[in-house]
Design a protein around this motif. Sequence first.
Motif, PDB file in Angstrom:
ATOM      1  N   LEU A 248      -7.017  -0.220  -4.708  1.00  0.00           N
ATOM      2  CA  LEU A 248      -7.326   0.287  -3.458  1.00  0.00           C
ATOM      3  C   LEU A 248      -6.292   0.164  -2.505  1.00  0.00           C
ATOM      4  O   LEU A 248      -5.967   1.121  -1.649  1.00  0.00           O
ATOM      5  CB  LEU A 248      -8.688  -0.392  -3.044  1.00  0.00           C
ATOM      6  N   ALA A 249      -5.791  -0.954  -2.440  1.00  0.00           N
ATOM      7  CA  ALA A 249      -4.689  -1.165  -1.502  1.00  0.00           C
ATOM      8  C   ALA A 249      -3.386  -0.542  -1.663  1.00  0.00           C
ATOM      9  O   ALA A 249      -2.808   0.033  -0.596  1.00  0.00           O
ATOM     10  CB  ALA A 249      -4.133  -2.865  -1.560  1.00  0.00           C
ATOM     11  N   ALA A 250      -3.037  -0.186  -2.743  1.00  0.00           N
ATOM     12  CA  ALA A 250      -1.947   0.723  -3.114  1.00  0.00           C
ATOM     13  C   ALA A 250      -2.236   2.133  -2.539  1.00  0.00           C
ATOM     14  O   ALA A 250      -1.529   2.583  -1.983  1.00  0.00           O
ATOM     15  CB  ALA A 250      -1.823   0.765  -4.614  1.00  0.00           C
ATOM     16  N   GLY A 251      -3.435   2.618  -2.709  1.00  0.00           N
ATOM     17  CA  GLY A 251      -3.830   3.987  -2.294  1.00  0.00           C
ATOM     18  C   GLY A 251      -3.911   3.894  -0.930  1.00  0.00           C
ATOM     19  O   GLY A 251      -3.595   4.961  -0.219  1.00  0.00           O
ATOM     20  N   VAL A 253      -2.144   2.335   1.150  1.00  0.00           N
ATOM     21  CA  VAL A 253      -0.635   2.278   1.653  1.00  0.00           C
ATOM     22  C   VAL A 253      -0.151   3.820   1.593  1.00  0.00           C
ATOM     23  O   VAL A 253       0.377   4.243   2.430  1.00  0.00           O
ATOM     24  CB  VAL A 253       0.272   1.409   0.834  1.00  0.00           C
ATOM     25  N   ASP A 254      -0.406   4.453   0.375  1.00  0.00           N
ATOM     26  CA  ASP A 254       0.008   5.684   0.115  1.00  0.00           C
ATOM     27  C   ASP A 254      -0.407   6.748   1.458  1.00  0.00           C
ATOM     28  O   ASP A 254       0.185   7.615   1.791  1.00  0.00           O
ATOM     29  CB  ASP A 254      -0.325   6.235  -1.113  1.00  0.00           C
ATOM     30  N   ALA A 266      -0.778  -1.609   8.669  1.00  0.00           N
ATOM     31  CA  ALA A 266      -0.868  -3.116   9.066  1.00  0.00           C
ATOM     32  C   ALA A 266      -2.029  -3.706   8.558  1.00  0.00           C
ATOM     33  O   ALA A 266      -1.773  -4.882   8.457  1.00  0.00           O
ATOM     34  CB  ALA A 266      -0.840  -3.137  10.491  1.00  0.00           C
ATOM     35  N   ALA A 267      -3.097  -3.005   8.415  1.00  0.00           N
ATOM     36  CA  ALA A 267      -4.298  -3.777   7.713  1.00  0.00           C
ATOM     37  C   ALA A 267      -4.164  -4.297   6.232  1.00  0.00           C
ATOM     38  O   ALA A 267      -4.113  -5.360   5.946  1.00  0.00           O
ATOM     39  CB  ALA A 267      -5.523  -2.866   7.875  1.00  0.00           C
ATOM     40  N   VAL A 268      -3.271  -3.500   5.546  1.00  0.00           N
ATOM     41  CA  VAL A 268      -3.085  -3.619   4.195  1.00  0.00           C
ATOM     42  C   VAL A 268      -2.107  -4.872   4.174  1.00  0.00           C
ATOM     43  O   VAL A 268      -2.021  -5.725   3.177  1.00  0.00           O
ATOM     44  CB  VAL A 268      -2.414  -2.417   3.230  1.00  0.00           C
ATOM     45  N   MET A 318       2.850  -2.370  -8.231  1.00  0.00           N
ATOM     46  CA  MET A 318       2.669  -1.083  -7.492  1.00  0.00           C
ATOM     47  C   MET A 318       2.418  -1.436  -5.941  1.00  0.00           C
ATOM     48  O   MET A 318       2.842  -0.371  -5.344  1.00  0.00           O
ATOM     49  CB  MET A 318       1.322  -0.416  -8.211  1.00  0.00           C
ATOM     50  N   LEU A 319       1.581  -2.293  -5.754  1.00  0.00           N
ATOM     51  CA  LEU A 319       1.373  -2.568  -4.180  1.00  0.00           C
ATOM     52  C   LEU A 319       2.634  -3.017  -3.574  1.00  0.00           C
ATOM     53  O   LEU A 319       2.967  -2.622  -2.499  1.00  0.00           O
ATOM     54  CB  LEU A 319       0.311  -3.490  -4.142  1.00  0.00           C
TER      55      LEU A 319
END
Length: 645
Positions: A248-251, A253-254, A266-268, A318-319
């Motif tokens: 979810l975090a990677a998505g 960021v995308d 910034a939240a991620v 990935m992240l």
Amino acid sequence: MPVAPTRGRLRPLGLDEVTITSGFWARRRHINTTATLGHCHDWMERVGWIGNFRAAAEGRLPKDRRGREFADSDVYKLLEAMAWERGPDAGAALDTITDAIAPVQEPDGYLNTAFGRPGQGPRYGDLEWGHELYCYGHMIQAGVAQTRARGEGALAKIARRAADHVCATFGPGGIEGVCGHPQIETALVELARATGEQRYLGQAALFVDRRGRGTLADPEFGRAYYQDDMPVREATILRGHAVRALYLAAGAVDVAVETGDDDLLAAVVRQWEATVARRTYLTGGMGSHHRDEAFGDDFVLPPDRAYSETCAGVASVMLCWRLLLATGEPRFADLAERTLFNVVAASPSEDGRSFFYANTLHRRRRGTVPPAGTDSPRAESSLRAPWFAVSCCPTNVARTLAVLPAYLATTDDHGIQLHQYTDMDIATQGVALQVRTDYPSGGRVTVGISSSPGHSWTLSLRVPAWTEGTTAWLTEPDGTRRAVAPGTAEVTRRFRPGDEIRLELPVTPRWIAPDPRVDAIRGTLAVQRGPLVHCAESVDLPTGHEVDAVRVDRSAEPVDGPQGTVVVQGELITSDQARDTPWPYRPLDGPTEPPTDGPDEPATPTTAERTGITLVPYHSWANRGPSTMRVWLPTTEPPVSPPAG
């Protein structure tokens, strides 16, 4: 390349720009190509996961369906790995499997072997556990891989039709839900990047914004299990199921990068920082709960109960890669390196045909050799197994190694950046260079320039965070040698063919102490050599000893041993005919010896044998048969007594 942002601080280099030529990762990738891909393919045929598509096309479902509800996703991950591999064998296998999948796709684009037919659950009737959107995510990523590596083919067209179906079904005015397992988000963004179709990006943004608003049922593990407890923008740390949280975090960021949403990015970053500071193992592993495969509370990092799933390691890489591309900050490459060497590399066996699902840091009992022809029902670490009833990790490792060259270097308007070190050739934007190194065994990295444009540009080299407290050196083409601190070392000049830049990293073994708030390992030490975490393994101890007998002397520095090992000084605690005491606790001001076994029997004597203790790289453990193992080692120092008062 697996990630191709249209914005951000850095641009990744693709498989046509970076070639790994030899060294640690070249060996791993060769095994992946020659053994692991075929192994995964054979097992999926054996257990019937590829056969599910044939059964669907022939009307034999649900009677003949095999595997869990998400088995389709592992077929898609294998296809992604095959797409990145350029060899004809991988291409032929990809086409054969795609031919089995194509007839199963319905006219509106829906494609799943577990739902939607008579006798099966209805479409999207179980968003919490059905994994339909999750499976689409891996299918779409496989289709993007085919497009980028081989040109648009049948798999890519299947994936795009499925994405169109997702947008029509879950877009504005459709089902206002999310999948219990994130993954569709990254896939839709990457499809938008590959095709230029912005509605895929819009759908990914919808899924990210819907998360945490209570659209999923509350599970037994709590709503945080699938990150549906609070909106992504409000979360301060990664929590719940580790793989789900990282995907979810990677998505997110995308989505943030493509939409220019700095607040979401910034939240991620804040979540990543807190997670690395409080919920990450020395190996880079994430997830300390077995029952729910989840992050524990802050500083709850028991080594013997580390779950540290291989898939979470892949997701962390990935992240980190996405955050590195977005920000240019080397700290993200630092964690990616740690995780690649100590989690991803630890999963497959030396022959690439068995795997760890979970990656413990302390194995108390010798494992048992799993049957060669049976899939393992358990994910807990014992010995690497050839296959699992839930076998997400082998295919995740396979696709990561297949595309690894695309995770090593980047470019921007100013030059080229090297983030990971292995022997490789790079050719991009009029620059051709060769990186030669024995890393991680040694610390010398030599970059030779064979072609360069006529203007000045900057070569950036990451100086790993693990060099803190030591000195790394950079030598420029004119012979200037200077100390460089952790972070980034840069050389800006008008390079000429024949120029050479040398980075010298202090790859020597060092003691590592834990944060005292990590209760489970307080008072212990570990050893790290360069990026490699080391461990004690019982096969290196005298016969009859297990690793729990080891005590290390922190006053003696670790030294290099033969063949990549490290030797520390310490003791092996032995007890002759040890017997239980009536009670295993005593007052601190009581007798130092345990009570006698009886009125006329003295306490069992305990002796300490002074010796050198061999430690091996953690990624190599359990390749020599059943053993016990531990990373965090007790010391020879006595317990500290409280001050008198």
